[in-house]
Design an enzyme around this catalytic site. Structure first.
Site, mmCIF file in Angstrom:
data_model
loop_
_atom_site.group_PDB
_atom_site.id
_atom_site.type_symbol
_atom_site.label_atom_id
_atom_site.label_comp_id
_atom_site.label_asym_id
_atom_site.label_seq_id
_atom_site.Cartn_x
_atom_site.Cartn_y
_atom_site.Cartn_z
ATOM 1 N N SER A 3 -0.198 -8.878 -24.243
ATOM 2 C CA SER A 3 -1.027 -7.868 -23.583
ATOM 3 C C SER A 3 -2.472 -7.973 -24.043
ATOM 4 O O SER A 3 -3.405 -7.818 -23.249
ATOM 5 C CB SER A 3 -0.482 -6.468 -23.878
ATOM 6 O OG SER A 3 0.824 -6.314 -23.361
ATOM 7 N N GLY A 44 1.423 -6.354 -29.364
ATOM 8 C CA GLY A 44 0.857 -6.489 -28.029
ATOM 9 C C GLY A 44 0.158 -7.812 -27.820
ATOM 10 O O GLY A 44 -0.836 -7.882 -27.089
ATOM 11 N N ASP A 67 1.127 -2.081 -22.059
ATOM 12 C CA ASP A 67 0.065 -2.095 -23.061
ATOM 13 C C ASP A 67 -1.246 -2.700 -22.546
ATOM 14 O O ASP A 67 -2.283 -2.574 -23.198
ATOM 15 C CB ASP A 67 0.499 -2.902 -24.301
ATOM 16 C CG ASP A 67 1.532 -2.178 -25.150
ATOM 17 O OD1 ASP A 67 1.721 -0.961 -24.952
ATOM 18 O OD2 ASP A 67 2.137 -2.834 -26.013
ATOM 19 N N LYS A 99 -3.025 -5.215 -31.309
ATOM 20 C CA LYS A 99 -2.774 -3.799 -31.053
ATOM 21 C C LYS A 99 -1.785 -3.268 -32.075
ATOM 22 O O LYS A 99 -0.806 -3.934 -32.404
ATOM 23 C CB LYS A 99 -2.205 -3.620 -29.649
ATOM 24 C CG LYS A 99 -1.762 -2.189 -29.310
ATOM 25 C CD LYS A 99 -0.327 -2.063 -28.820
ATOM 26 C CE LYS A 99 0.720 -2.698 -29.646
ATOM 27 N NZ LYS A 99 2.124 -2.339 -29.314
ATOM 28 N N ALA A 151 6.270 -9.258 -31.591
ATOM 29 C CA ALA A 151 6.019 -8.740 -32.936
ATOM 30 C C ALA A 151 5.547 -7.297 -32.976
ATOM 31 O O ALA A 151 5.241 -6.777 -34.043
ATOM 32 C CB ALA A 151 4.979 -9.625 -33.635
#
EC number: 2.7.1.148
Length: 270
Positions: free
Chosen positions: A100, A97, A130, A10, A94
């Protein structure tokens, strides 16, 4: 039967933080997009749920049985268990996501095998802000804490993208705490490209305070002539968008030649 899913990385093409809420979270407006690469999950039927982790960043998971893959499995009712192997290709903490995205991939696996309950969005929201966007992993606008989703056009689909991370984890909480609480205005109107170019990431400045190398990464990326370079989420990963694949690949070669220790990933926006 074994089923495989990519947990697509993401990125936040724009991230506008509007205010701090009474519940401690932040009201934000963001344009989510997803890269056609990321972690990889494989799953097969089993007597009970199990999760194993492999890959470059598997060691970054404090407890592989308490990560978002395991928690997502626990949120979804079904007959029988799943043995899941997570290939952790994305760096942890990072701004991509990663956890997620892994949870979103679990939702897609369960959807294919068993279907999802009608309240799947609420179940995804309970796992993280997310996660609902990561279930479909398509360009969309997120409001509220990021869980109130609106469709967005795919005018940036197939855009070449380069991701770069300094291999320094950056937790989300401390970055939000350093946000100066200045509302710089809403997400712009227009298609995805227009929103991206006119937008911003309000967390870049506080993230750079905590992880100064982010500014260096952005400078290096902007020197490779992308049409946009920006930090994703709360950092520390930055992304650059290019007009064509050769330009992206040349940029990747230039950056790795000077900074071989930085992590990078090439892809296309979905």
């Amino acid at each position: 039967m074994t089923i495989a899913e990519t947990a697509y990385a993401k990125i936040n093409l724009a991230l506008h933080v509007r205010k701090r809420r009474e519940d401690g979270y932040h009201e934000l407006e963001t344009l989510f997009a997803f890269v056609d690469a990321g972690d990889r999950l494989t799953a097969s039927p089993a007597d009970q749920d199990t999760v194993s982790s492999v890959g470059e960043f598997a060691s970054g998971l404090d407890d592989p049985f308490d990560n978002l893959v395991a928690k997502a499995l626990g949120k979804l009712p079904r007959n029988g268990g799943l043995a899941v192997t997570l290939e952790k290709n994305l760096p942890v903490a990072a701004g991509l996501g990663g956890g997620s995205a892994d949870a979103g991939a679990v939702f897609r696996i369960v959807r294919e095998l068993h279907g999802l309950p009608d309240d799947w969005h609420a179940r995804a929201t309970a796992l993280g802000a997310d996660v609902p966007a990561c279930v479909e992993s398509r360009t969309c606008i997120g409001r509220g804490t990021g869980t109130d989703l609106e469709p967005a056009d795919d005018s940036l689909s197939d855009t070449p993208v380069l991701l770069v991370n300094p291999r320094q984890p950056l937790a989300t909480g401390p970055v939000f705490k350093l946000w100066d609480e200045s509302d710089r205005g809403p997400l712009p109107q227009g298609d995805a490209r227009e929103i991206t170019l006119a937008g911003r990431n309000d967390l870049e400045k506080p993230a750079i305070e905590l992880c100064p190398v982010i500014a260096q990464i952005l400078d290096e990326m902007r020197g490779t002539d992308p049409f946009l370079a920006r930090m994703s989420g709360s950092g520390a990963t930055c992304f650059a968008l290019y007009d064509n694949i050769p330009a992206r690949d040349a940029a990747a070669e230039t950056i790795v030649a000077s900074y071989p220790d930085w992590w990078q990933m090439k892809g296309l926006l979905r």
